[in-house]
Design a protein around this motif. Structure first.
Motif, short mmCIF file in Angstrom:
data_model
loop_
_atom_site.label_atom_id
_atom_site.label_comp_id
_atom_site.label_asym_id
_atom_site.label_seq_id
_atom_site.Cartn_x
_atom_site.Cartn_y
_atom_site.Cartn_z
N VAL A 98 0.85 -1.18 0.00
CA VAL A 98 0.00 0.00 0.00
C VAL A 98 0.88 1.23 0.00
N ILE A 99 0.66 2.12 -0.97
CA ILE A 99 1.43 3.36 -1.04
C ILE A 99 0.73 4.40 -0.16
N LEU A 100 1.39 4.81 0.90
CA LEU A 100 0.80 5.76 1.84
C LEU A 100 0.83 7.17 1.27
N SER A 101 0.03 8.03 1.84
CA SER A 101 -0.02 9.42 1.42
C SER A 101 1.38 10.04 1.49
N THR A 102 1.65 10.92 0.55
CA THR A 102 2.95 11.58 0.54
C THR A 102 3.02 12.75 1.52
N VAL A 103 1.88 13.06 2.17
CA VAL A 103 1.89 14.15 3.14
C VAL A 103 2.77 13.76 4.32
N ASN A 104 3.73 14.59 4.62
CA ASN A 104 4.65 14.30 5.73
C ASN A 104 4.12 14.92 7.01
N ARG A 105 3.69 14.07 7.92
CA ARG A 105 3.16 14.57 9.20
C ARG A 105 4.25 14.71 10.26
N ARG A 106 5.45 14.31 9.94
CA ARG A 106 6.53 14.37 10.92
C ARG A 106 7.08 15.79 11.03
N LYS A 107 7.41 16.14 12.27
CA LYS A 107 7.95 17.48 12.51
C LYS A 107 9.31 17.37 13.18
N ASP A 108 10.07 18.40 13.04
CA ASP A 108 11.41 18.42 13.63
C ASP A 108 11.32 18.54 15.14
N TYR A 109 12.28 17.90 15.81
CA TYR A 109 12.41 18.07 17.26
C TYR A 109 12.86 19.49 17.56
N LEU A 110 12.24 20.10 18.57
CA LEU A 110 12.63 21.44 18.98
C LEU A 110 13.05 21.43 20.44
N SER A 111 14.20 22.01 20.72
CA SER A 111 14.60 22.20 22.11
C SER A 111 13.68 23.22 22.75
N VAL A 112 13.75 23.35 24.07
CA VAL A 112 12.92 24.33 24.76
C VAL A 112 13.21 25.73 24.24
N GLN A 113 14.50 26.04 24.04
CA GLN A 113 14.84 27.38 23.55
C GLN A 113 14.28 27.60 22.15
N GLU A 114 14.28 26.57 21.31
CA GLU A 114 13.72 26.69 19.97
C GLU A 114 12.19 26.86 20.03
N GLN A 115 11.57 26.24 21.01
CA GLN A 115 10.12 26.43 21.21
C GLN A 115 9.84 27.89 21.57
N VAL A 116 10.67 28.44 22.43
CA VAL A 116 10.52 29.84 22.82
C VAL A 116 10.66 30.74 21.59
N GLU A 117 11.64 30.46 20.75
CA GLU A 117 11.87 31.26 19.56
C GLU A 117 10.68 31.17 18.60
N LYS A 118 10.09 29.97 18.48
CA LYS A 118 8.94 29.81 17.60
C LYS A 118 7.78 30.68 18.08
N ILE A 119 7.54 30.69 19.39
CA ILE A 119 6.46 31.50 19.96
C ILE A 119 6.72 32.98 19.70
N LYS A 120 7.96 33.41 19.89
CA LYS A 120 8.31 34.81 19.64
C LYS A 120 8.14 35.17 18.17
N ASP A 121 8.61 34.27 17.30
CA ASP A 121 8.55 34.55 15.85
C ASP A 121 7.11 34.67 15.36
N ARG A 122 6.20 34.00 16.05
CA ARG A 122 4.80 34.06 15.65
C ARG A 122 4.08 35.27 16.24
N GLY A 123 4.80 36.08 17.00
CA GLY A 123 4.27 37.37 17.41
C GLY A 123 3.58 37.42 18.76
N LEU A 124 3.78 36.41 19.61
CA LEU A 124 3.13 36.45 20.93
C LEU A 124 3.97 37.29 21.88
N SER A 125 3.32 38.19 22.60
CA SER A 125 4.01 39.01 23.60
C SER A 125 4.32 38.15 24.82
N ILE A 126 5.60 38.04 25.18
CA ILE A 126 6.00 37.20 26.31
C ILE A 126 6.66 38.05 27.39
N PRO A 127 6.62 37.60 28.66
CA PRO A 127 7.24 38.38 29.74
C PRO A 127 8.76 38.38 29.64
#
Length: 311
Positions: A6-35
């Motif tokens: 069976v040929i599975l969908s080509t949609v890739n549902r896998r995401k890259d691992y993010l460290s905690v600091q990278e998670q913080v950067e993602k939140i900042k990059d998306r424009g959320l005001s943080i303390p």
């Protein structure tokens, strides 16, 4: 299908691992005001990013269409406040549902014993209506499974004293002991599906002081919400699949107190049902008032409890 594979969908549902600091950067990059980055990182070290994203998504533009930027004016602190209020509501609901569960266990044991005797009858395969879905385990098997799985001393002594190694010892366990091993879901099924023309169900309702049209749906609702709470799942903007019924007078009273209507598939509907249940059984008065005290001055939180929205 090629070569039997069976040929599975080509949609890739896998995401890259993010460290905690990278998670913080993602939140900042998306424009959320943080303390501060340090405060956000400390929070994310103790609270899974994916879990918290279930609250953040309601402050993002349009995730369904790939617009993951935060709406103007959204702040980290207001989302954390909703997150923490949700945790407090889970504790409140677990406390109230525990009281409902204990009183219902007692009522079922009394009713089953009075109608059919305390031994064996509640274990028989004919004691309960069979589920419509054949993949669902029948109620008598659920009960036997929970008894056999229990490690409680008050159950182990029956197993230890029994002759032989088979399940015959189950027949020596009286219903008032057995019921203490039931999960809330199994208890709900034992009461609702008892195959005796509604005798045990009616007696249980009478013992509790809950009307026959309401108990079955309320127990299903309590079970659904209790499981959400036990797994620390999000209640805010959660749709309750098992909607509870309450007397019209109870619904009208609740809406007067709330000052607003609530949706039948909301957590608020379960809170109202639990408030009514605890009042009718004499277990607790003012449960709805306790919720209002918790949610006082938090209109966004109250909206998500009374009128859940898709994210």
């Amino acid at each position: 299908m090629r070569g039997g594979l069976v040929i599975l969908s080509t949609v890739n549902r896998r995401k890259d691992y993010l460290s905690v600091q990278e998670q913080v950067e993602k939140i900042k990059d998306r424009g959320l005001s943080i303390p501060s980055e340090k405060a956000v990182a400390r929070f994310l070290e103790r609270n899974n990013y994916y879990r918290f994203s279930g609250y953040m998504r309601y402050f993002q533009k349009d995730l369904a269409h790939g617009e993951d930027e935060f709406i103007a004016g959204a702040t980290w602190d207001e989302i954390v406040d909703l997150y923490e209020l949700d945790a407090r509501l889970r504790s409140l609901l677990l406390d109230g549902i525990q009281l409902a569960e204990i009183s219902t266990r007692t009522a079922f044991a009394l009713s089953e014993g009075a109608k059919h005797g305390p031994y064996e009858s509640f274990l028989r395969s004919t004691a309960y209506k069979l589920p419509k879905d054949p993949s669902v385990k029948p109620t008598h098997k659920l009960i036997a499974s929970e008894l056999q799985r229990s490690k409680e001393p008050y159950i182990s002594k029956y197993r230890k004293d029994a002759a032989g190694r088979g399940p015959a010892w189950l027949r020596d366990v009286p219903v008032w002991v057995a019921v203490e091993t039931f999960s809330l879901g199994t208890l709900s099924k034992a009461i609702t599906y008892r195959n005796d023309g509604g005798a045990v169900y009616g007696e249980t309702c009478s013992t509790l002081g809950i009307g026959k049209p309401f108990l079955a749906s309320q127990l299903r609702s309590f079970t659904f919400v209790r499981n959400k709470c036990a797994h620390s799942s999000r209640l805010w903007n959660c749709f309750v699949l098992d909607q509870p019924k309450v007397p019209t007078s109870a619904k009208n009273r609740a809406e007067r107190i709330l000052g607003e209507r609530y949706e039948p598939n909301s957590v608020m509907a379960t809170i109202v049902a639990l408030d009514n249940f605890l009042f009718r059984t004499g277990m607790r008065v003012g449960f709805l008032d306790e919720y209002l005290e918790l949610a006082a001055g938090k209109p966004a939180f109250r909206r998500g409890i009374s009128d859940p929205q898709n994210s």
